[in-house]
Design a protein around this motif. Structure first.
Motif, mmCIF file in Angstrom:
data_model
loop_
_atom_site.group_PDB
_atom_site.id
_atom_site.type_symbol
_atom_site.label_atom_id
_atom_site.label_comp_id
_atom_site.label_asym_id
_atom_site.label_seq_id
_atom_site.Cartn_x
_atom_site.Cartn_y
_atom_site.Cartn_z
ATOM 1 N N MET A 250 0.832 -1.207 0.000
ATOM 2 C CA MET A 250 0.000 0.000 0.000
ATOM 3 C C MET A 250 0.864 1.254 0.000
ATOM 4 O O MET A 250 0.369 2.348 -0.229
ATOM 5 N N ASP A 251 2.160 1.095 0.320
ATOM 6 C CA ASP A 251 2.950 2.317 0.469
ATOM 7 C C ASP A 251 4.342 2.276 -0.175
ATOM 8 O O ASP A 251 5.081 3.251 -0.107
ATOM 9 N N GLU A 252 4.705 1.196 -0.828
ATOM 10 C CA GLU A 252 6.051 1.148 -1.428
ATOM 11 C C GLU A 252 6.140 2.132 -2.597
ATOM 12 O O GLU A 252 5.361 2.055 -3.546
ATOM 13 N N THR A 253 7.067 3.077 -2.499
ATOM 14 C CA THR A 253 7.308 3.992 -3.627
ATOM 15 C C THR A 253 8.803 4.010 -3.992
ATOM 16 O O THR A 253 9.200 4.771 -4.856
ATOM 17 N N TYR A 254 9.595 3.205 -3.317
ATOM 18 C CA TYR A 254 11.050 3.188 -3.514
ATOM 19 C C TYR A 254 11.621 4.596 -3.392
ATOM 20 O O TYR A 254 12.554 4.965 -4.111
ATOM 21 N N ALA A 255 11.005 5.368 -2.467
ATOM 22 C CA ALA A 255 11.381 6.780 -2.336
ATOM 23 C C ALA A 255 12.873 6.952 -2.083
ATOM 24 O O ALA A 255 13.476 7.898 -2.558
ATOM 25 N N ASP A 256 13.466 6.033 -1.339
ATOM 26 C CA ASP A 256 14.867 6.194 -0.963
ATOM 27 C C ASP A 256 15.826 5.490 -1.925
ATOM 28 O O ASP A 256 17.028 5.549 -1.749
ATOM 29 N N VAL A 257 15.294 4.776 -2.913
ATOM 30 C CA VAL A 257 16.181 4.061 -3.852
ATOM 31 C C VAL A 257 16.453 4.972 -5.039
ATOM 32 O O VAL A 257 15.572 5.249 -5.844
ATOM 33 N N LEU A 258 17.670 5.443 -5.109
ATOM 34 C CA LEU A 258 18.010 6.339 -6.209
ATOM 35 C C LEU A 258 18.292 5.507 -7.455
ATOM 36 O O LEU A 258 19.237 4.725 -7.473
ATOM 37 N N PRO A 259 17.444 5.650 -8.501
ATOM 38 C CA PRO A 259 17.688 4.824 -9.688
ATOM 39 C C PRO A 259 19.055 5.139 -10.272
ATOM 40 O O PRO A 259 19.509 6.278 -10.231
ATOM 41 N N ALA A 299 9.351 15.657 -0.792
ATOM 42 C CA ALA A 299 10.747 15.987 -0.469
ATOM 43 C C ALA A 299 11.718 15.059 -1.197
ATOM 44 O O ALA A 299 12.753 15.512 -1.705
ATOM 45 N N SER A 300 11.398 13.773 -1.269
ATOM 46 C CA SER A 300 12.350 12.847 -1.907
ATOM 47 C C SER A 300 12.376 13.049 -3.424
ATOM 48 O O SER A 300 13.408 12.852 -4.070
ATOM 49 N N ILE A 301 11.240 13.453 -3.994
ATOM 50 C CA ILE A 301 11.227 13.734 -5.445
ATOM 51 C C ILE A 301 12.108 14.953 -5.726
ATOM 52 O O ILE A 301 12.941 14.945 -6.642
ATOM 53 N N LEU A 302 11.940 15.998 -4.918
ATOM 54 C CA LEU A 302 12.710 17.229 -5.137
ATOM 55 C C LEU A 302 14.206 16.959 -4.990
ATOM 56 O O LEU A 302 15.023 17.466 -5.765
ATOM 57 N N GLU A 303 14.531 16.114 -4.017
ATOM 58 C CA GLU A 303 15.942 15.792 -3.804
ATOM 59 C C GLU A 303 16.512 15.086 -5.046
ATOM 60 O O GLU A 303 17.618 15.394 -5.500
ATOM 61 N N GLU A 304 15.744 14.156 -5.592
ATOM 62 C CA GLU A 304 16.238 13.429 -6.779
ATOM 63 C C GLU A 304 16.398 14.384 -7.968
ATOM 64 O O GLU A 304 17.401 14.327 -8.693
ATOM 65 N N VAL A 305 15.412 15.271 -8.151
ATOM 66 C CA VAL A 305 15.505 16.205 -9.290
ATOM 67 C C VAL A 305 16.705 17.133 -9.101
ATOM 68 O O VAL A 305 17.440 17.421 -10.061
ATOM 69 N N ARG A 306 16.936 17.578 -7.863
ATOM 70 C CA ARG A 306 18.096 18.445 -7.603
ATOM 71 C C ARG A 306 19.398 17.733 -7.989
ATOM 72 O O ARG A 306 20.267 18.298 -8.636
ATOM 73 N N LYS A 307 19.487 16.459 -7.596
ATOM 74 C CA LYS A 307 20.711 15.691 -7.917
ATOM 75 C C LYS A 307 20.880 15.592 -9.432
ATOM 76 O O LYS A 307 21.987 15.728 -9.954
ATOM 77 N N LEU A 308 19.784 15.347 -10.141
ATOM 78 C CA LEU A 308 19.866 15.214 -11.607
ATOM 79 C C LEU A 308 20.301 16.539 -12.224
ATOM 80 O O LEU A 308 21.082 16.573 -13.178
ATOM 81 N N SER A 309 19.806 17.631 -11.656
ATOM 82 C CA SER A 309 20.198 18.950 -12.164
ATOM 83 C C SER A 309 21.700 19.168 -11.929
ATOM 84 O O SER A 309 22.418 19.659 -12.808
ATOM 85 N N GLU A 310 22.174 18.773 -10.740
ATOM 86 C CA GLU A 310 23.608 18.918 -10.439
ATOM 87 C C GLU A 310 24.465 18.080 -11.396
ATOM 88 O O GLU A 310 25.571 18.455 -11.750
ATOM 89 N N GLN A 311 23.909 16.933 -11.819
ATOM 90 C CA GLN A 311 24.654 16.081 -12.777
ATOM 91 C C GLN A 311 24.626 16.671 -14.184
ATOM 92 O O GLN A 311 25.189 16.102 -15.111
ATOM 93 N N GLY A 312 23.859 17.750 -14.380
ATOM 94 C CA GLY A 312 23.824 18.413 -15.680
ATOM 95 C C GLY A 312 22.709 17.932 -16.597
ATOM 96 O O GLY A 312 22.678 18.296 -17.778
#
Ligand code: 5AD
Ligand code: SF4
Length: 606
Positions: A250-259, A299-312
Motif C-alpha cells: 500500500m505504500d512502497e514507492t522506492y522513495a529512498d532508492v536512487l535509480p 521531499a524525496s522527489i525534489l531531492e532526486e531532481v536536484r541531484k539530476l540537475s547537479e549532474q547536468g
C-alpha cells in the motif's frame, strides 16, 4: 487494518494454487507467526520435486552440494523467522538510509547469502517507461548488494526480465524469450555457476506461480513492489529453489532508492513520482499488477531532481500511472479536508479522496529547481486537470506545453463500458479548455480499437474524434482481453481479431493524416530544441526534441552561441538550439539550426 486484510487476502489466495509441500510450509509458518507472515510472503519450491531436468546417474558434485544446501536450508527454515522479525519488517519506515548495502537477513539465510559476490546481472526491459524506471530501481538495489552489471548476455550469471502484461502480445514476447533463455541455461558450462533467471514486474504479479509451473527454467519471481527483496530471492535461488515475492504494497514507492542512470551521457531522466492506479478502467490489468495508487513524498522527489540537475541533466519526466492524481499524504499538516478539483464533466470510480500535497504543488516546486531543466510528465488521466495545473503549465517556461490526454475512444457509449468517467462531449470540452489555457499546446492520446461491443458507428466516432482534435502524437492499440479485469468478467470480447486490426489500421491512417496537418503548422516557425545526439539515419545530422516532444532533425553545422557573441560552436547533446522548421511529417520535423541558446533566454516562436 485495511492494509492487513488486503495483504492477508492475497496470501490466502496464494494457498489455493500451491503444491501440498508449499501449503504445509506456508501453513506451518502461518500457525507459528500468525497473519503477520504475509507481510513478507515468500514462496519456496523445491526443484527436485518438480523439475526432472537433472540426470539420474548418481548425484553430481553440484547436486550433492545442493542436497546439502537443501537440508541445511530446511533445518534453518524449520527454526524459522521470529514474530519480532516480521514486526520489524512491517514497521520499516518509507525513508530508509540511502545506503543500506545489505539488509538484515531472514533467519534462514546469512548476511553472506544476501551478497551478490560479483555475480553478473543482465537486465532486459519490456513495456512502458515505468518499467524502464523499475529496471533502474532493481539494479540500484542489486548493485548495493554486491552484484555487477553486464550488457553481454553470454557473460551473465543472472538474467532478469522486467515484464509487461498490458496486452497478450507483450506476454507472448516474454514466453518466447524464456524459451531462448532455457536453451542458454541448459548449454551452460558446468564449470560456471548455474545461470539464474528471474521474471520481474507485471507478468510476475499477474501470473504468479503459473510462471514457475509452466517454465521450470525460471528461478525467481518479483512483483513490482518486491524489488527490495531481490537479494533474498536470488539467495534462495542459489540453493536451487524457486522463490517468489509477489506481494503488493500500500505504500512502497522506492522513495529512498536512487535509480542508477543507465547512460551517463543522457540528457534526460525519468523520475517516478507515484505508483499504481485506482481507476479500474474496465479493460485494464494495471490496477491488478501494480496495485493501489500511492504517491512518493514530495521531499524525496525534489531531492532526486536536484541531484539530476547537479549532474547536468536537462530534462526530467515525472512518471507514474496517473501522475496528475498525485497526492502526497505523508506530511500530516497537509492532510486537511481540501476537496479534489476534477476536470468539468469527469467522475471517478472510487470514493473522493481528500487532502495531501497535489500535483500542481509538486509541478510548481519541481519546475523551480533549475530554470534550464525541462519538465514533462506522463501519463496523466484527463479527469485530473484542474485550472491550477493548466495555469502553471502556461506560465512556467520550463514546463513543456505538451499534454498526453488518453481518450481511448470517441464514443460515449464505449467510454461508459470502459468506465473512463467521462463522455465524448466532456473530453472535447476539456480539449478546448486546455487549448484556450495553453496556446500552442501539443496534444497526444491513446486509443483502443475493437473494445467489447464496439459497433461500426462507435468506431467512426473515434475516427471523427481523431479528426476533430488533430493530435500531434498518438498511441493506438487493438483491444486485448485481460483476465481479472471487469471487462473479462462482465463483457464479451466479441469483435473478431481481423475487425479489430482493420479498425486499428483505419485509426492509424487517420491519425497520421491529422498529425501531418498539425505538424505542418510548425513549418516556418522557430523551435527551441534540446539536442540529444547524432541522427540514426544520417551521420551529418543531429536530432533533438522540441517543447511538444516532437523529434526535430537538423544538419550538424557550426553556429553562433547567443551567450558568447562571436563564438562559433557545434551543438552537443544537452545543448538548447533554435531550429527553423522547413518540413514536417506525422512523426518528425526537419529544419536548419540558427544558434545555440538557453531555455531562459529564448522561447519558441512562429
Ligand atoms: N488492450 C489494449 N490496449 C490496452 N491499454 C490498456 N489496456 C489495454 C488492453 N487490455 C492501452 C490503453 C492505455 C495504454 C497504456 O495501453 O490505451 O492508455
Ligand atoms: Fe489502466 Fe485506466 Fe489506470 Fe490507465 S487509468 S493505468 S488505463 S486503469
Amino acid at each position: 487494518m485495511l492494509v492487513m486484510s488486503v495483504i492477508l487476502l492475497q496470501s490466502l489466495g496464494c494457498f489455493s494454487a500451491m503444491h501440498p509441500l508449499q501449503c504445509v510450509l506456508q501453513a506451518q509458518r502461518c500457525l507459528r507467526w500468525g497473519p503477520l507472515t504475509s507481510v513478507s510472503w515468500l514462496l519456496l519450491r523445491t526443484c527436485r520435486a518438480h523439475s526432472g531436468v537433472r540426470s539420474s546417474a548418481g548425484p553430481s558434485p553440484e547436486r550433492r552440494q545442493e542436497d546439502g544446501v537443501w537440508k541445511d536450508f530446511s533445518s534453518r527454515l524449520a527454526t524459522g523467522p521470529t514474530f519480532q522479525h516480521f514486526l520489524r519488517s512491517a514497521s520499516v519506515p518509507q525513508e530508509k538510509p540511502s545506503t543500506p548495502d545489505v539488509e538484515d537477513p531472514p533467519p534462514y539465510l546469512t548476511v553472506d547469502d544476501l551478497l551478490g559476490r560479483q555475480r553478473k546481472v543482465y537486465l532486459e526491459t519490456y513495456g512502458c517507461q515505468m518499467n524502464v524506471n523499475d529496471t533502474e530501481i532493481a539494479w540500484s538495489i542489486l548493485q548495493k548488494s554486491g552484484y555487477l552489471r553486464t550488457s553481454n548476455l553470454q557473460e551473465a550469471d543472472v538474467v532478469l526480465l522486467v515484464t509487461c502484461s498490458i496486452r497478450e502480445k507483450a506476454e507472448q514476447t516474454i514466453w518466447n524469450r524464456l524459451h531462448q533463455l532455457k536453451s542458454l541455461k541448459s548449454k551452460r558450462l558446468r564449470s560456471r555457476v548455474p545461470l539464474r533467471i528471474g521474471i520481474l514486474g507485471c507478468m510476475a504479479e499477474r501470473l504468479k506461480e503459473e510462471i514457475l509451473n509452466r517454465e521450470k527454467t525460471v528461478d525467481i519471481l518479483a512483483g513490482p513492489d518486491a524489488y527490495r527483496d531481490l537479494p533474498r530471492l536470488l539467495a534462495v535461488a542459489e540453493s536451487g529453489q524457486q522463490a517468489a515475492n509477489v506481494l503488493l504494497s500500500m505504500d512502497e514507492t522506492y522513495a529512498d532508492v536512487l535509480p542508477v542512470q543507465m547512460s551517463p551521457s543522457a540528457t534526460s531522466a525519468f523520475v517516478s513520482i507515484m505508483r499504481g492506479c485506482d481507476n479500474m478502467c474496465s479493460y485494464c490489468i494495471v490496477p491488478f499488477t501494480r496495485g493501489r495508487e500511492r504517491s512518493r513524498p514530495v521531499a524525496s522527489i525534489l531531492e532526486e531532481v536536484r541531484k539530476l540537475s547537479e549532474q547536468g541533466l536537462k530534462e526530467v519526466t515525472l512518471l507514474g500511472q496517473n501522475v496528475n492524481s498525485f497526492r502526497d499524504t505523508s506530511e500530516v499538516q497537509f492532510n486537511n479536508a481540501v476537496s479534489t478539483n476534477l476536470s468539468r464533466g469527469f467522475s471517478t470510480n472510487y470514493k473522493a479522496k481528500q487532502g495531501g500535497l497535489r500535483f500542481a504543488y509538486l509541478l510548481d516546486q519541481v519546475s523551480r529547481i533549475d530554470p534550464e531543466m525541462r519538465i514533462r510528465f506522463t501519463s496523466p488521466h484527463p479527469k485530473d486537470f484542474p485550472d491550477e495545473v493548466l495555469q502553471l503549465i502556461h506560465e512556467r517556461d520550463n514546463i513543456c506545453k505538451q499534454i498526453h490526454l488518453p481518450a481511448q475512444s470517441g464514443s460515449s457509449r464505449v467510454l461508459e463500458a470502459m468506465r473512463r468517467g467521462y463522455s465524448r462531449e466532456a473530453y472535447v470540452e476539456l480539449i478546448h479548455h486546455i487549448r484556450e489555457s495553453i496556446p500552442g499546446v501539443s496534444l497526444s492520446s491513446d486509443f483502443i480499437a475493437g473494445f467489447c461491443g464496439e459497433t461500426e458507428e462507435d468506431h467512426l466516432q473515434t475516427v471523427s474524434l481523431l479528426q476533430e482534435v488533430q493530435y500531434n502524437m498518438g498511441f493506438l492499440f487493438a483491444y486485448s482481453m485481460r483476465q481479472k479485469t471487469r471487462a473479462y468478467h462482465r463483457l464479451k470480447d466479441d469483435i473478431p481479431e481481423e475487425v479489430k486490426l482493420r479498425r486499428l489500421e483505419e485509426l492509424i491512417t487517420v491519425f497520421r493524416e491529422e498529425a501531418t496537418k498539425a505538424n505542418k503548422t510548425f513549418v516556418g516557425c522557430t523551435q527551441l530544441v534540446l539536442v540529444e545526439g547524432l541522427s540514426k539515419r544520417s551521420a551529418t545530422d543531429l536530432y533533438g526534441r522540441n517543447d511538444g516532444n516532437l523529434k526535430v532533425i537538423f544538419p550538424d553545422v557550426a553556429m553562433e552561441d547567443v551567450t558568447n557573441p562571436g563564438l562559433r560552436v557545434q551543438a552537443q547533446p544537452g545543448d538548447y538550439v533554435l531550429v527553423k522548421i522547413t518540413s514536417a511529417s506525422s512523426q518528425t520535423l526537419k529544419g536548419h539550426v540558427l544558434c545555440r541558446t538557453t531555455l531562459k533566454d529564448s522561447a519558441a516562436y512562429c
